[in-house]
Design an enzyme around this catalytic site. Structure first.
Site, mmCIF file in Angstrom:
data_model
loop_
_atom_site.group_PDB
_atom_site.id
_atom_site.type_symbol
_atom_site.label_atom_id
_atom_site.label_comp_id
_atom_site.label_asym_id
_atom_site.label_seq_id
_atom_site.Cartn_x
_atom_site.Cartn_y
_atom_site.Cartn_z
ATOM 1 N N HIS A 36 44.880 14.325 56.954
ATOM 2 C CA HIS A 36 44.948 13.724 55.614
ATOM 3 C C HIS A 36 45.985 12.600 55.644
ATOM 4 C CE1 HIS A 36 48.580 16.094 55.282
ATOM 5 N NE2 HIS A 36 47.894 17.206 55.483
ATOM 6 N N HIS A 39 49.280 13.037 57.563
ATOM 7 C CA HIS A 39 49.236 12.813 59.020
ATOM 8 C C HIS A 39 49.162 11.311 59.337
ATOM 9 C CE1 HIS A 39 47.179 16.883 58.737
ATOM 10 N NE2 HIS A 39 48.179 17.136 59.571
ATOM 11 N N LYS A 151 57.038 18.166 54.749
ATOM 12 C CA LYS A 151 56.354 19.219 53.982
ATOM 13 C C LYS A 151 56.615 20.579 54.651
ATOM 14 C CE LYS A 151 52.578 21.488 52.347
ATOM 15 N NZ LYS A 151 52.159 22.099 53.574
ATOM 16 N N SER A 187 48.082 18.907 52.157
ATOM 17 C CA SER A 187 48.038 19.947 53.185
ATOM 18 C C SER A 187 46.584 20.179 53.551
ATOM 19 C CB SER A 187 48.637 21.247 52.629
ATOM 20 O OG SER A 187 48.262 22.345 53.438
#
Ligand code: PAF
Length: 284
Positions: A36, A39, A151, A187
């Site tokens: 996503h 990344h 995160k 996530s």
């Protein structure tokens, strides 16, 4: 351009070695795929910090507990390779598990202190699996820089510790969490959420913002700040796994935010069967 797909340790070692010999700087972005924007932000930052970016896409079995989601972890290799190409990634290591853990494999990396509380206490063995695979990836690629998202804040501290303790000589870069416009931390596991769970999941980021706001207005005690997060979780019926105020580096619990000491608020909660985590710096 489509990235070079590396399936074996031998071809990856040879590729990375020839790159280093050519004098170019290498950045590595380890992932478990289902990529996503979070990344992709790591890959783009890798391009800024190095000449060449490589990624790994490997759903690492050793970091999943027996009742966790290893078998149903979302996968989309074709889409991921296209996303890597769009972010300028030149090579992607995507091995089968037996390539990473061949018969006879018996060496694990266990980071003793920062692994202990928070997710480490609730997911026994998880950080041993993470530390082992990340160490293997850093030893295989020998990158100049490796990038990870904040995160997974405890994971980032575990990786910083192993890099330092094992003298790996890699610059470990932590990048800010990328959020959906409504605040939900991106996530791969968000794919599990029903629309109704997705809506309730916003309580994590809302709770963290409420605690930060309270702190900005002068409340420093952990109990009050943690309480602000809990109220948001309870209001929408999310099951808390933990809410903790900790020192931002050692991750030891704090009873209050102290001026001059970097603090972080971390939360984990379940929306249905999906475990979500989030965190924010808090205080000055
Ligand atoms: O954050 C992840 O995706 C994984 O934990 C990592 C760092 C790629 C190790 O498997």
């Amino acid at each position: 351009m489509a990235p070079l797909v590396l399936r074996t340790v031998a071809e990856t070692a040879a590729w990375a070695e020839s790159l280093r010999r050519s004098g170019r700087r290498l950045a590595l972005v380890p992932t478990m795929g289902y990529l996503h924007e979070g990344h992709l932000s790591l890959m783009r930052e890798g391009r800024r910090r190095a000449d060449v970016v490589a990624a790994s896409i490997f759903v690492n079995p050793t970091q999943f507990g027996p009742n966790e989601d290893l078998s149903r972890y979302p996968r989309d290799l074709e889409g991921d390779l296209a996303r890597c190409a769009s972010a300028g990634v030149e090579a992607v290591f995507t091995p089968v598990p037996a390539e990473v853990y061949p018969p006879g494999f018996q060496t694990y990396v266990d980071v003793m202190q920062v692994s202990q509380g928070l997710c480490g206490a609730r997911r026994p063995g998880h950080f041993k699996g993470v530390a082992t695979v990340v160490t293997k990836l850093l030893c295989l690629f020998k990158p100049h820089v490796a990038l990870f998202g904040e995160k997974d804040y405890q994971q980032l501290q575990v990786i910083r510790a192993l890099e330092r303790d094992l003298n790996l000589g890699v610059d470990i870069v932590g990048m800010p969490t990328v959020r959906e416009p409504d605040g939900l931390a991106m996530s791969s596991r968000n794919a599990y959420l029903s629309p109704e769970e997705r809506h309730r999941a916003l309580a994590l980021s809302r709770g963290l913002s409420a605690a930060r706001e309270l702190c900005r207005n002068g409340t420093r005690e952990s109990s009050a700040l943690v309480g602000a997060v809990r109220r948001e979780l309870e209001a929408v019926g999310l099951r808390e796994d933990y809410v903790e105020l900790v020192d931002a580096t050692s991750l030891t619990p704090l009873s209050a935010v102290i001026p001059g000491q970097a603090a972080r608020m971390l939360v984990a909660a379940f929306a249905g069967n999906t475990r979500l985590i989030d965190n924010q710096p808090i205080g000055d």
